[in-house]
Structures are given as C-alpha cells and as structure tokens.
Design a protein around this motif. Structure first.
Motif, PDB file in Angstrom:
ATOM      1  N   PRO A  27       0.826  -1.207   0.000  1.00 45.04           N
ATOM      2  CA  PRO A  27       0.000   0.000   0.000  1.00 45.04           C
ATOM      3  C   PRO A  27       0.858   1.254   0.000  1.00 45.04           C
ATOM      4  N   LYS A  43      -2.379   0.962   5.661  1.00 39.86           N
ATOM      5  CA  LYS A  43      -3.413   0.232   4.914  1.00 39.86           C
ATOM      6  C   LYS A  43      -2.916  -1.164   4.534  1.00 39.86           C
ATOM      7  N   GLU A  85      -6.519   1.023  -5.022  1.00 44.36           N
ATOM      8  CA  GLU A  85      -6.481   1.455  -3.622  1.00 44.36           C
ATOM      9  C   GLU A  85      -7.508   2.565  -3.387  1.00 44.36           C
ATOM     10  N   GLU A 130     -10.910   3.385   5.032  1.00 47.64           N
ATOM     11  CA  GLU A 130      -9.980   2.993   6.099  1.00 47.64           C
ATOM     12  C   GLU A 130     -10.767   2.430   7.272  1.00 47.64           C
TER      13      GLU A 130
END
Length: 564
Positions: free
Chosen positions: A9, A14, A26, A401
């Motif tokens: 990431p 992440k 992403e 997230e």
C-alpha cells in the motif's frame, strides 16, 4: 484464497491493500456523475430497452422507467415542492418503488424511506422528524397513515395499489389482494391522489432540471442510534455514488472465475427501503444496466421459489434467515443453481453451518460484507473470487480505512479487539437535526464509530466479535432496547422493564423483555398485545419473563448485560 503477489500500500497503515484482488484500486476514481439523478438518466439512455425491474411477471425497461419517473418528478414540482424538500416512500418491492424513488431524486428532492409495516406511533415519529411534505404509500398501509397524518407536515398523499403497473393483470391482483386475501383494511384519506392519476397529470408537464450537486442530500435513511432514538442518517449524492463506485470495482473481480453474462440478473428479495437492497440492488442494478427481480413478499417462500424457477438469477443479496428458509423448501432444493455467480450475505452475521449447507446445495459460496445505514452501506467485503466462506467481514473497500480503537480512541495492535471505526467517502454527513448524536459517533479525525467490536488480522481482514452497543439485530434490522422498553413502560401494569437480545435460530437474535409488574394481574398476552399495537413485528418481544426485581448498578441503572 487466490495466490497473488502481495501489493504494497502507498500508506503503510493500509495493510489490507496487499490482499486486494487483481485490478482493484487502492482509491476509487473521481466520481463521473454529480448526482444520482444524472447517473440514472445516463443509464436509462444507455440501456434503453433492457428490462430494469420485474415484479409479478411484469417488466419495466430502462426507457419506461425513465419515462414514468419523469412523470413523478413533474407532478412533485407542480405541487410546489422545491429542492431539498423531503418525500416519504412507504412501499414494498413493487414496480412503483423505483419509479417513485428515482422520480423524487430527479426532482431534486430527498427520499425518506419508511418501513411499510410501521405502527402509527413509529410512522408519526418518522414523518415529523424528517419534516416530510409528501408521502407515497400502498393502499394496504393507508389505514396506518390515516391515524397520524393530521399531526404531521405532510400536505400531499399518493396512494398506490399492488396492481397499478401490471396492466390488465393488475385488476385481478387488486381483486385478490382486497377481496380474497383481505389485505387492505378500510381507510379514508381525504384529498389524496391515486398513483395512476399522478402519472396522468405528470405526463402533461415536463420536469424542470434542478442543479443537484454531490453534497446535496439524497436520502434520510432512518436507523436506531446509541440512545435508541431513531435518527435519519444524512446520505448525500456523493456518499451513494462513491459506494456505487466502490462496489463496482469490487464486482468486477467476481468474473475472474466465471464469465460475465451479457446482462446481470439480480434477485431483490430484501426490502428496497433497507439500505442494503437500496444500494446493492437498486443503485448497482441501475448503474450496471442490470435486471432486478423484485420479490414483494419474501416470507411467502413457495411463491418466491416459483419466481426463481421462472427467473434464474446471477447475483443474490440475502440474509442468514432468508438462506435458511429457502434451503428448507423442497422445491428450492430441486432448482438448477448453475446460474448463480455471487451470493452476498449482509445485514446480520451469516452462520457457518448455514454457509456450508448453502455451498453444498447450490455450489456458490456466500460472500459476507459489512456496513451500516451510516456508511451507505458497504464498508468491507470479502473477495468475490473466493471459493469458500471465510467467516470474516472482509477487507476495507477502495478509498476506505478501518481503524480498530480502544475506549480512549487509540488504535489497538493487529489481532486485538476494539471498536470498528470507518472513514471513507461513503460515510454519512451526520444525523438529521441531531448534532449531539452526530458528535457521539464521529471522531475528530473523521472516523465513524460503528459500535461493533472486532479485530483486524495481518492480511487486513476484519472479524466482528461482539457489539459495544446494547442494540439487538433481528434479521438484519436494528432493534434498540430503549425503544422496546419505552413502549412496554407505557402499559399501566408495568413497573420496570429491560429488553435484551437472545440467540434465535431463525432471526439471529430475538427480543426478550424482563418485566417487574405494577399490576399483579398483568399477563404476558396483555403485554404482547400492547407491544404489537406500538412496535413493528421485528421489534416485538418474543419472550417475556416476569421478575420480582431487575439487577441494577450503584446508581440505579438497570444492568442489561447481567440479564443477557
């Protein structure tokens, strides 16, 4: 799980990116549309004569859906409703539902989804709290509305019938619903308009274009809160467009194992007023030019299975309870399940024995995801190319997230349990007219505190282990003990009470009510009848236990955890 080269990431926090399927970014791309109405109009123009929704044997193409929803938008504007006004929709899964919802959005108005099975008390609260100026409902529920409308700000009422969009067959359907099944109690709503009359009037004028932007409100999606007061989660056009984009990138991975059909067939058995079906079925169906098979009454399993016999489906969003009910039907067991590409489990935990039995029976694994009304709803999902049930709620979807935090708001180490907190473009703008409640669930750095307890493993997969809140989850619907207790306490024979969730093989959890009597003659039947008059079915206590006293803290607070 498919073997792949781990991806690093860009943000070292992440860790879940390493487990993403090939082709999943992403971050999602910038939104291609400014509003849901714009997305809808583009899809209808693009997919034209494809079927969009089918109900009771009658289909609406995208072209027809655009034309009918335009009439709804024109009629609402002609009635003087202006951008941002709220319109309540109290309908099951019938063709009128998407016609009305997309008509409201195209008029620049806000949709307030209402459970058609609400009691008068619940309906009055939601109409008042949202400040809805108009209400669309099915005649079956007009008696409920009749009892409360004078106390609300609703000025325009539109009453639909089950058969309104079914052509000649509609007359027979209405006759059966009214006279044979007797599903329409007597009602009187002076000044109401019929759904058919609205379409006729709306056809005589054109809807005005309204400048609706990404941050305008699209839906008030009502949900219980930590206090138990039902609150409207403010979902903007951007929230839902982002979640559509997140699911769209994820959806493509389903075709790594199997070829993509020319037109995807979605099963829509979950109610469209629930956030899961609203986004996963209606919005994703429209965005991808897919065909949704609407099931008006999924509790009628024999009729449901007959629909499936005639209409093989590729994508099946469902709940643990629905999977169980279908598998217990002999005709479902005989169906050819080879068309199934994806089965989504959401709304409540899917039990492993149910998932294993489903895979053995259908050959298609159940893929779990996780979300809430406040997150539009999808926040995490398992890989759609997975060949087996994981028991996890999956990975955070693109641009999302997940932080696992302790009571002080600090991130905990991987593998440790804490509260699941969510940040991303699909997270609501707040609760309608409830800045105090919004402040309780939103952190200073923009995370939504879910109230669910879980942990993240080293691959970035999340597992739910418990709930921080006292909320009870019945067949995917939130039930807040405060509301059940408040209703029970209205009975003059009740001194004290407490509601908790207990395990239930059919609905995951059920409500149990503990009661201390004020009136020694109070019976379980009396109290259940009182609750039935004031609470919709899934909120009602299934078991009532009378006690001489309830456990309390030093300050006199009833301890639900001890009762559990």
């Amino acid at each position: 799980m498919n073997e792949q080269v781990a991806r690093a990431p860009t943000n070292p926090r992440k860790i879940w990116i390493q487990s993403y399927p090939p082709g999943v970014p992403e971050e999602i791309a910038p939104l291609a549309h400014r509003s849901l109405g714009q997305l809808f109009e583009d899809s209808c123009a693009r997919y034209g004569d494809r079927p969009a929704f089918t109900s009771m044997g009658k289909s609406l193409t995208f072209r027809q859906l655009e034309a009918e929803s335009s009439k709804i938008a024109a009629w609402l504007q002609a009635k003087g409703l202006e951008k941002g006004d709220r319109v309540a929709v109290m309908l099951p899964n019938v063709l009128q539902n998407p016609v009305i919802v997309y008509g409201i959005l195209r008029a620049g108005l806000v949709v307030v989804n209402v459970n058609p099975l609400y009691t008068p008390r619940e309906l009055e609260y939601q109409l008042k709290d949202s400040g809805a100026k108009a209400l669309f409902l099915l005649e079956n529920f007009a008696g409920t509305a009749q009892q409360v409308l004078p106390a609300t700000a609703v000025k325009h009422v539109v009453v639909a019938t089950m058969g309104d969009m079914l052509g000649l067959k509609g007359h027979i359907v209405n006759l059966v619903v009214r006279k044979v099944k007797k599903l329409v109690p007597a009602w009187s709503l002076p000044g109401h308009s019929s759904f058919k009359a609205v379409l006729t009037k709306g056809a005589k004028t054109a809807a005005r274009p309204v400048d609706v932007g990404p941050h305008d409100v699209a839906f008030l999606q009502y949900t219980g809160g930590t206090t138990g007061i039902s609150k409207g989660a403010i979902l903007t056009h951007a929230n839902l467009l982002a979640n559509k984009e997140q699911m769209g990138t994820w959806l493509e991975t389903a075709f790594l194992n199997k070829p993509r059909p020319e037109q995807l067939q979605f099963l829509c058995a979950l109610p469209l007023y629930h956030i899961f079906a609203l986004t996963v079925n209606s919005l994703m169906g429209v965005a991808t030019g897919s065909h949704n098979l609407l099931i008006a009454n999924p509790r009628d399993i024999p009729a449901f299975v007959k629909d499936l016999q005639k209409n093989p489906v590729h994508i099946f969003p469902g709940l643990n309870t629905l999977f169980t009910a279908l598998m217990n039907n002999a005709d479902f067991q005989k169906l050819d399940h080879s068309s199934l590409l994806l089965v989504f489990g959401g709304g409540m935990s899917v039990q492993r024995p149910v998932a294993e039995r489903w895979l053995a029976m259908t050959g298609c694994p159940i893929t779990e995801g996780y979300g809430l009304s406040e997150t539009s709803p999808v926040a995490t999902a398992n890989r759609l190319d997975a060949k087996e049930f994981s028991g996890m709620i999956g990975l955070p979807v693109s641009s999302t997230e997940i932080a696992i935090r302790d009571d002080d708001g600090h991130d905990v180490d991987l593998g440790n349990v804490g509260e699941i907190c969510i940040r991303g473009p699909q997270v609501m703008a707040g609760y309608w007219n409830r800045p105090d409640e919004t402040a309780k669930v939103m952190t200073a750095d923009g995370f939504f505190r879910s109230g669910d307890m879980g942990y993240m493993d080293r691959q970035g997969y999340v597992k739910i282990v418990d709930r921080k809140k006292d909320m009870i989850l019945v067949s995917g619907f939130n039930v807040y003990p405060n509301e059940v207790e408040e209703v029970a306490a209205m009975h003059p024979g009740v001194l004290e009470c407490a509601a908790v969730g207990i395990a239930d093989p059919n609905s995951g959890e059920a409500v149990k009510l503990f009661v201390v009597k004020k009136d020694p003659d109070l019976t379980e039947a009396d109290l259940k009848a009182h609750c039935a008059a004031n609470l919709t079915n899934y909120k009602r206590p299934r078991i009532i236990e009378f006690r001489d006293q309830l456990p309390k803290s030093n300050v006199g607070k009833i301890l639900r955890r001890e009762l559990r």
